[in-house]
Design an enzyme around this catalytic site. Sequence first.
Site, PDB file in Angstrom:
ATOM      1  N   ASN A   1      -2.825  -1.425  -6.699  1.00  0.00           N
ATOM      2  CA  ASN A   1      -4.025  -1.386  -5.848  1.00  0.00           C
ATOM      3  C   ASN A   1      -4.245  -2.795  -5.296  1.00  0.00           C
ATOM      4  OD1 ASN A   1      -6.220   0.209  -4.765  1.00  0.00           O
ATOM      5  ND2 ASN A   1      -7.590  -1.023  -6.018  1.00  0.00           N
ATOM      6  N   LYS A   2      -5.247  -2.932  -4.473  1.00  0.00           N
ATOM      7  CA  LYS A   2      -5.510  -4.212  -3.786  1.00  0.00           C
ATOM      8  C   LYS A   2      -5.503  -5.380  -4.771  1.00  0.00           C
ATOM      9  CE  LYS A   2      -5.851  -4.675  -0.243  1.00  0.00           C
ATOM     10  NZ  LYS A   2      -4.621  -4.995   0.513  1.00  0.00           N
TER      11      LYS A   2
ATOM     12  N   ASP B   1      -2.898   2.565  -4.292  1.00  0.00           N
ATOM     13  CA  ASP B   1      -1.950   2.708  -3.179  1.00  0.00           C
ATOM     14  C   ASP B   1      -0.666   3.365  -3.634  1.00  0.00           C
ATOM     15  OD1 ASP B   1      -3.744   0.215  -2.665  1.00  0.00           O
ATOM     16  OD2 ASP B   1      -3.137   1.051  -0.733  1.00  0.00           O
TER      17      ASP B   1
ATOM     18  N   ARG C   1      -6.287   1.829   7.473  1.00  0.00           N
ATOM     19  CA  ARG C   1      -5.702   1.330   6.231  1.00  0.00           C
ATOM     20  C   ARG C   1      -6.220   2.206   5.097  1.00  0.00           C
ATOM     21  NH1 ARG C   1      -9.984   1.127   4.559  1.00  0.00           N
ATOM     22  NH2 ARG C   1      -9.170   0.064   2.754  1.00  0.00           N
ATOM     23  N   GLY C   2      -5.685   1.965   3.871  1.00  0.00           N
ATOM     24  CA  GLY C   2      -6.030   2.846   2.764  1.00  0.00           C
ATOM     25  C   GLY C   2      -4.949   3.906   2.654  1.00  0.00           C
ATOM     26  N   ALA C   3      -4.487   4.130   1.418  1.00  0.00           N
ATOM     27  CA  ALA C   3      -3.281   4.943   1.237  1.00  0.00           C
ATOM     28  C   ALA C   3      -3.338   6.343   1.883  1.00  0.00           C
ATOM     29  CB  ALA C   3      -2.957   5.030  -0.249  1.00  0.00           C
TER      30      ALA C   3
ATOM     31  N   ARG D   1       4.306  -0.344   6.506  1.00  0.00           N
ATOM     32  CA  ARG D   1       3.705  -1.005   5.330  1.00  0.00           C
ATOM     33  C   ARG D   1       4.421  -0.499   4.084  1.00  0.00           C
ATOM     34  NH1 ARG D   1      -2.663  -1.518   4.873  1.00  0.00           N
ATOM     35  NH2 ARG D   1      -2.046  -3.165   3.450  1.00  0.00           N
TER      36      ARG D   1
ATOM     37  N   GLN E   1     -12.173  -6.099   2.590  1.00  0.00           N
ATOM     38  CA  GLN E   1     -12.438  -4.660   2.765  1.00  0.00           C
ATOM     39  C   GLN E   1     -13.691  -4.214   2.011  1.00  0.00           C
ATOM     40  OE1 GLN E   1      -9.436  -5.961   2.078  1.00  0.00           O
ATOM     41  NE2 GLN E   1      -7.754  -4.717   2.831  1.00  0.00           N
TER      42      GLN E   1
HETATM   43  O1  MRU Z   1      -4.584  -3.080   2.395  1.00  0.00           O
HETATM   44  P1  MRU Z   1      -5.415  -1.836   2.404  1.00  0.00           P
HETATM   45  O2  MRU Z   1      -6.783  -2.039   2.958  1.00  0.00           O
HETATM   46  O3  MRU Z   1      -4.688  -0.660   3.017  1.00  0.00           O
HETATM   47  O4  MRU Z   1      -5.580  -1.507   0.861  1.00  0.00           O
HETATM   48  C1  MRU Z   1      -6.335  -0.404   0.467  1.00  0.00           C
HETATM   49  C2  MRU Z   1      -6.558  -0.350  -0.985  1.00  0.00           C
HETATM   50  O5  MRU Z   1      -6.042  -1.117  -1.764  1.00  0.00           O
HETATM   51  C3  MRU Z   1      -7.370   0.788  -1.463  1.00  0.00           C
HETATM   52  O6  MRU Z   1      -8.168   0.430  -2.553  1.00  0.00           O
HETATM   53  C4  MRU Z   1      -6.372   1.896  -1.836  1.00  0.00           C
HETATM   54  O7  MRU Z   1      -5.573   2.237  -0.732  1.00  0.00           O
HETATM   55  C5  MRU Z   1      -7.011   3.087  -2.277  1.00  0.00           C
HETATM   56  S1  MRU Z   1      -7.495   3.971  -0.879  1.00  0.00           S
HETATM   57  C6  MRU Z   1      -8.272   5.365  -1.250  1.00  0.00           C
END
Ligand code: MRU
Length: 364
Positions: free
Chosen positions: A259-260, A249, A54-56, A95, A208
């Site tokens: 973002n999250k 993201d 996970r993470g962009a 996603r 996370q």
């Molecule tokens: O749902 P996730 O865990 O994929 O979400 C990730 C985030 O929101 C991160 O903060 C974001 O992707 C930045 S990653 C460098």
Amino acid sequence: MKISGKHYHTIWEKENDPKTVQIIDQRLLPFEFKIQDLKTIQDSFTAIKEMWVRGAPLIGVTAAYGMYLGLLSLKENANLKNQIIDHAKYLESSRPTAVNLKFALDLVLEKISCAKSIKEKTELAFETANKLKADEIENCRLIGENGFPLIEKISAAKRGETVNILTHCNAGWLACVDYGTATAPIYLAHEKGIKIHVWVDETRPRNQGARLTAYELEQEGIPHTVIADNTGGLLMQKGMVDMVIVGSDRTSANGDVANKIGTYLKALAATDNNIPFYVALPLSTIDWNINDGIKEIPIEQRSEDEVKYIEGWHDNKITQVRLMPENSPVANYGFDVTPAKYVTALITEKGVCETNEEEINNLR
Ligand code: MRU
């Protein structure tokens, strides 16, 4: 970065087996460390959708390798072009919010388009995925270089006293390939001997922050404290936060930041307390086709079980417990969008810029 002293990336080609890609299964961290094999495009889809990765930036790189794995299963036929496009659409549906996914898929499609044979397309897809991985590593390294002076400046103003940085979710190396986005300047500051301490938002519902960011920081020896998500506002009022750095993201061309979930509330609190709120991201996270992030960025809604249950370590195994009445309805929005006006600046591989359309466009 390191796990138990050993250097890892989050994704790599299996040794002596170029038809298998390996990842760290992030669903199990910090309790268990397990490497998973991805052998098919379906494996890549599942790894992204079910958040093994996970993470962009990492979602993007996994999708690029997914295209390669998908090509390995195709045979020469008259319908090949459509099959490849279907593969890209399939992976894109895993996603919705992180735009790095589409960026990576478009990149692979473009790079393989000129190749005549399936063999050549497969080789090019593999090369493109490797190059994207290398680029994301370098981008994060540069984000660290560009963000470091912001921490250094606060440290100097505090005459070397500890700089307290708040972060949300995991925008660390586990969300990328190495270094991380929000964490890259933090790791560099620590390496250069600047005293820092990180407030880590636990980041419900998937935690996370508590599970991944705290784990990373612990492995790298960075002083940190995990806090419940609603604690940041109080700490800011009490002068216990010097700056906020989060990841993204998807960021629109005018600087609205997805973002999250929960990031927006931290930005509001930071603004109210005159605390700089930075967003660290590679340019692959900017969606140049969107000018109003609040209206246009799609927000992922995930399973209600992620809110209804909490997962942890009990009796030597990962266990889930229910937190609420069984029949209470639940809403689970994965992301929110922070308007550009609450973001002090973006920290990118090309430099630091204010969140206005012109400055952001100059980064291209
Ligand atoms: O749902 P996730 O865990 O994929 O979400 C990730 C985030 O929101 C991160 O903060 C974001 O992707 C930045 S990653 C460098």
